[in-house]
Design a protein around this motif. Structure first.
Motif, PDB file in Angstrom:
ATOM      1  N   MET A  57      62.724 -32.787   2.598  1.00 58.49           N
ATOM      2  CA  MET A  57      61.713 -33.838   2.756  1.00 58.49           C
ATOM      3  C   MET A  57      61.577 -34.613   1.445  1.00 58.49           C
ATOM      4  O   MET A  57      61.692 -34.036   0.373  1.00 58.49           O
ATOM      5  N   ASP A  58      61.299 -35.909   1.557  1.00 58.44           N
ATOM      6  CA  ASP A  58      61.053 -36.684   0.353  1.00 58.44           C
ATOM      7  C   ASP A  58      59.583 -36.548  -0.047  1.00 58.44           C
ATOM      8  O   ASP A  58      58.791 -35.881   0.634  1.00 58.44           O
ATOM      9  N   VAL A  59      59.210 -37.165  -1.164  1.00 53.62           N
ATOM     10  CA  VAL A  59      57.856 -37.015  -1.719  1.00 53.62           C
ATOM     11  C   VAL A  59      56.794 -37.444  -0.715  1.00 53.62           C
ATOM     12  O   VAL A  59      55.805 -36.735  -0.497  1.00 53.62           O
ATOM     13  N   ALA A  60      56.988 -38.595  -0.081  1.00 54.47           N
ATOM     14  CA  ALA A  60      55.982 -39.098   0.862  1.00 54.47           C
ATOM     15  C   ALA A  60      55.779 -38.112   2.009  1.00 54.47           C
ATOM     16  O   ALA A  60      54.643 -37.816   2.396  1.00 54.47           O
ATOM     17  N   GLU A  61      56.877 -37.578   2.535  1.00 53.39           N
ATOM     18  CA  GLU A  61      56.773 -36.619   3.644  1.00 53.39           C
ATOM     19  C   GLU A  61      56.079 -35.335   3.209  1.00 53.39           C
ATOM     20  O   GLU A  61      55.269 -34.763   3.952  1.00 53.39           O
ATOM     21  N   LEU A  62      56.380 -34.877   1.995  1.00 54.51           N
ATOM     22  CA  LEU A  62      55.734 -33.661   1.481  1.00 54.51           C
ATOM     23  C   LEU A  62      54.224 -33.868   1.327  1.00 54.51           C
ATOM     24  O   LEU A  62      53.427 -33.013   1.719  1.00 54.51           O
ATOM     25  N   LEU A  63      53.838 -35.010   0.764  1.00 52.70           N
ATOM     26  CA  LEU A  63      52.417 -35.277   0.557  1.00 52.70           C
ATOM     27  C   LEU A  63      51.693 -35.445   1.889  1.00 52.70           C
ATOM     28  O   LEU A  63      50.555 -34.977   2.052  1.00 52.70           O
ATOM     29  N   GLU A  64      52.342 -36.090   2.842  1.00 53.90           N
ATOM     30  CA  GLU A  64      51.744 -36.226   4.178  1.00 53.90           C
ATOM     31  C   GLU A  64      51.574 -34.852   4.823  1.00 53.90           C
ATOM     32  O   GLU A  64      50.525 -34.560   5.398  1.00 53.90           O
ATOM     33  N   ALA A  65      52.602 -34.004   4.707  1.00 56.56           N
ATOM     34  CA  ALA A  65      52.526 -32.659   5.285  1.00 56.56           C
ATOM     35  C   ALA A  65      51.391 -31.851   4.650  1.00 56.56           C
ATOM     36  O   ALA A  65      50.635 -31.163   5.346  1.00 56.56           O
ATOM     37  N   ALA A  66      51.246 -31.952   3.332  1.00 52.22           N
ATOM     38  CA  ALA A  66      50.166 -31.236   2.641  1.00 52.22           C
ATOM     39  C   ALA A  66      48.803 -31.744   3.095  1.00 52.22           C
ATOM     40  O   ALA A  66      47.877 -30.956   3.335  1.00 52.22           O
ATOM     41  N   SER A  67      48.675 -33.061   3.256  1.00 46.95           N
ATOM     42  CA  SER A  67      47.375 -33.627   3.647  1.00 46.95           C
ATOM     43  C   SER A  67      46.960 -33.169   5.039  1.00 46.95           C
ATOM     44  O   SER A  67      45.774 -33.034   5.335  1.00 46.95           O
ATOM     45  N   LEU A  68      47.944 -32.895   5.892  1.00 41.00           N
ATOM     46  CA  LEU A  68      47.636 -32.441   7.253  1.00 41.00           C
ATOM     47  C   LEU A  68      47.104 -31.003   7.283  1.00 41.00           C
ATOM     48  O   LEU A  68      46.536 -30.574   8.283  1.00 41.00           O
ATOM     49  N   LEU A  69      47.254 -30.268   6.191  1.00 36.12           N
ATOM     50  CA  LEU A  69      46.752 -28.889   6.106  1.00 36.12           C
ATOM     51  C   LEU A  69      45.299 -28.819   5.651  1.00 36.12           C
ATOM     52  O   LEU A  69      44.702 -27.747   5.617  1.00 36.12           O
ATOM     53  N   GLU A 118      51.499 -44.813  -3.646  1.00 33.61           N
ATOM     54  CA  GLU A 118      50.959 -44.357  -4.939  1.00 33.61           C
ATOM     55  C   GLU A 118      50.911 -42.831  -4.906  1.00 33.61           C
ATOM     56  O   GLU A 118      49.870 -42.214  -4.777  1.00 33.61           O
ATOM     57  N   TRP A 119      52.105 -42.239  -5.043  1.00 41.61           N
ATOM     58  CA  TRP A 119      52.278 -40.820  -4.820  1.00 41.61           C
ATOM     59  C   TRP A 119      51.622 -39.945  -5.883  1.00 41.61           C
ATOM     60  O   TRP A 119      51.082 -38.895  -5.566  1.00 41.61           O
ATOM     61  N   GLU A 120      51.695 -40.369  -7.140  1.00 47.26           N
ATOM     62  CA  GLU A 120      51.083 -39.555  -8.202  1.00 47.26           C
ATOM     63  C   GLU A 120      49.577 -39.447  -8.007  1.00 47.26           C
ATOM     64  O   GLU A 120      48.988 -38.383  -8.179  1.00 47.26           O
ATOM     65  N   VAL A 121      48.942 -40.558  -7.645  1.00 47.19           N
ATOM     66  CA  VAL A 121      47.497 -40.544  -7.404  1.00 47.19           C
ATOM     67  C   VAL A 121      47.183 -39.660  -6.204  1.00 47.19           C
ATOM     68  O   VAL A 121      46.267 -38.837  -6.234  1.00 47.19           O
ATOM     69  N   ALA A 122      47.971 -39.803  -5.146  1.00 48.83           N
ATOM     70  CA  ALA A 122      47.765 -38.982  -3.939  1.00 48.83           C
ATOM     71  C   ALA A 122      47.916 -37.509  -4.263  1.00 48.83           C
ATOM     72  O   ALA A 122      47.115 -36.669  -3.818  1.00 48.83           O
ATOM     73  N   LEU A 123      48.917 -37.170  -5.066  1.00 51.50           N
ATOM     74  CA  LEU A 123      49.124 -35.778  -5.471  1.00 51.50           C
ATOM     75  C   LEU A 123      47.916 -35.249  -6.236  1.00 51.50           C
ATOM     76  O   LEU A 123      47.415 -34.147  -5.968  1.00 51.50           O
ATOM     77  N   GLY A 124      47.411 -36.042  -7.169  1.00 51.91           N
ATOM     78  CA  GLY A 124      46.232 -35.635  -7.942  1.00 51.91           C
ATOM     79  C   GLY A 124      45.011 -35.392  -7.053  1.00 51.91           C
ATOM     80  O   GLY A 124      44.267 -34.422  -7.240  1.00 51.91           O
ATOM     81  N   LEU A 125      44.816 -36.275  -6.075  1.00 46.64           N
ATOM     82  CA  LEU A 125      43.690 -36.116  -5.150  1.00 46.64           C
ATOM     83  C   LEU A 125      43.866 -34.869  -4.280  1.00 46.64           C
ATOM     84  O   LEU A 125      42.900 -34.143  -4.019  1.00 46.64           O
ATOM     85  N   LEU A 126      45.088 -34.611  -3.842  1.00 50.99           N
ATOM     86  CA  LEU A 126      45.344 -33.418  -3.047  1.00 50.99           C
ATOM     87  C   LEU A 126      45.075 -32.149  -3.856  1.00 50.99           C
ATOM     88  O   LEU A 126      44.516 -31.183  -3.344  1.00 50.99           O
ATOM     89  N   GLU A 127      45.453 -32.156  -5.140  1.00 52.41           N
ATOM     90  CA  GLU A 127      45.155 -31.010  -6.004  1.00 52.41           C
ATOM     91  C   GLU A 127      43.645 -30.799  -6.097  1.00 52.41           C
ATOM     92  O   GLU A 127      43.163 -29.663  -6.015  1.00 52.41           O
ATOM     93  N   ALA A 164      55.531 -32.408  -6.563  1.00 55.26           N
ATOM     94  CA  ALA A 164      55.375 -32.587  -8.012  1.00 55.26           C
ATOM     95  C   ALA A 164      56.713 -32.454  -8.728  1.00 55.26           C
ATOM     96  O   ALA A 164      57.002 -33.199  -9.681  1.00 55.26           O
ATOM     97  N   GLU A 165      57.553 -31.518  -8.273  1.00 57.07           N
ATOM     98  CA  GLU A 165      58.870 -31.365  -8.889  1.00 57.07           C
ATOM     99  C   GLU A 165      59.733 -32.594  -8.645  1.00 57.07           C
ATOM    100  O   GLU A 165      60.434 -33.054  -9.550  1.00 57.07           O
ATOM    101  N   GLN A 166      59.671 -33.161  -7.430  1.00 57.84           N
ATOM    102  CA  GLN A 166      60.438 -34.384  -7.155  1.00 57.84           C
ATOM    103  C   GLN A 166      59.947 -35.549  -8.002  1.00 57.84           C
ATOM    104  O   GLN A 166      60.736 -36.413  -8.398  1.00 57.84           O
ATOM    105  N   LEU A 167      58.641 -35.572  -8.286  1.00 56.47           N
ATOM    106  CA  LEU A 167      58.072 -36.639  -9.125  1.00 56.47           C
ATOM    107  C   LEU A 167      58.239 -36.345 -10.616  1.00 56.47           C
ATOM    108  O   LEU A 167      57.831 -37.147 -11.457  1.00 56.47           O
ATOM    109  N   ARG A 168      58.797 -35.178 -10.938  1.00 52.96           N
ATOM    110  CA  ARG A 168      58.997 -34.722 -12.327  1.00 52.96           C
ATOM    111  C   ARG A 168      57.675 -34.606 -13.090  1.00 52.96           C
ATOM    112  O   ARG A 168      57.597 -34.949 -14.265  1.00 52.96           O
ATOM    113  N   LEU A 169      56.659 -34.133 -12.381  1.00 54.75           N
ATOM    114  CA  LEU A 169      55.349 -33.898 -12.995  1.00 54.75           C
ATOM    115  C   LEU A 169      55.241 -32.391 -13.269  1.00 54.75           C
ATOM    116  O   LEU A 169      54.768 -31.627 -12.443  1.00 54.75           O
TER     117      LEU A 169
END
Length: 198
Positions: free
Chosen positions: A1-13, A37-46, A66-71
């Motif tokens: 999965m790419d970053v967008a798909e991973l973040l969407e999957a996490a948000s559904l949980l 805006e994936w980095e912001v979305a990742l931060g909000l999910l955290e 986060a690994e795909q975004l190199r964070l």
């Protein structure tokens, strides 16, 4: 999965009614995902994950994103949270000894890299302290300077000897035989996957 798909999957949980202290909800995450805006979305999910207990799969998915975004720090935090769900959470208030009084002269890394030894009250057959290793995460800071104080989280290499700890108990940190710091236990939570006794 790419970053967008991973973040969407996490948000559904995340349950829809979940909100942080700042009233951030999963709907806010979706607003950022729509605009890539994936980095912001990742931060909000955290933040949402820290405000509400979520399954290991949530944190594993965020770690992949986060690994795909190199964070690196975000990825390390997500892996850390997976460990806590599986093994429990140990929080403490740590004060390092000043540089003039201790072996450490440089700041201690705060993102789970440092693996000091800890005296948590166990003695050997000869009455000597038995030291146990636990990784250290400094909350809200990239490092902790000599003489500094911060809330920390501990990830023991072997969690079983740590189960007796209680809030208010004092333990000592060692990087050699001398005391490098003193910590007061703030809280101990069993693993999220632990079954209640009884």
């Amino acid at each position: 999965m790419d970053v967008a798909e991973l973040l969407e999957a996490a948000s559904l949980l995340i349950p829809e009614a979940t909100a942080t202290e700042n009233d951030i909800t999963v709907r806010d995450v979706w607003e950022y995902l729509v605009h890539d805006e994936w980095e912001v979305a990742l931060g909000l999910l955290e933040e949402l994950g820290d405000s509400h207990p979520l399954p290991v799969m949530f944190w594993e998915t965020l770690a992949d994103a986060a690994e795909q975004l190199r964070l690196e720090r975000s990825a390390a935090w997500c892996h850390w949270r997976c460990f806590e769900i599986r093994h429990g959470v140990i929080r403490a208030d740590l004060t390092l000894r000043p540089a003039a009084e201790a072996r450490r002269k440089t700041p201690a890394a705060g993102a789970g890299v440092l693996r000091p030894m800890w005296n948590i009250g166990h003695l050997s057959a000869t009455g000597e302290p038995v030291l146990h290793i636990a990784r250290l995460w400094v909350e809200g800071r990239p490092f902790l300077e000599p003489g500094g104080r911060s809330s920390i989280r501990l990830a023991p290499l072997d969690p079983s000897p740590w189960q007796h700890l209680e809030p208010g108990q004092r333990i000592t940190m060692h990087e050699d035989r001398s005391v490098a710091g003193t910590a007061t236990i703030l809280g101990v939570q069993p693993p999220a996957t632990a079954k209640p006794s009884g």
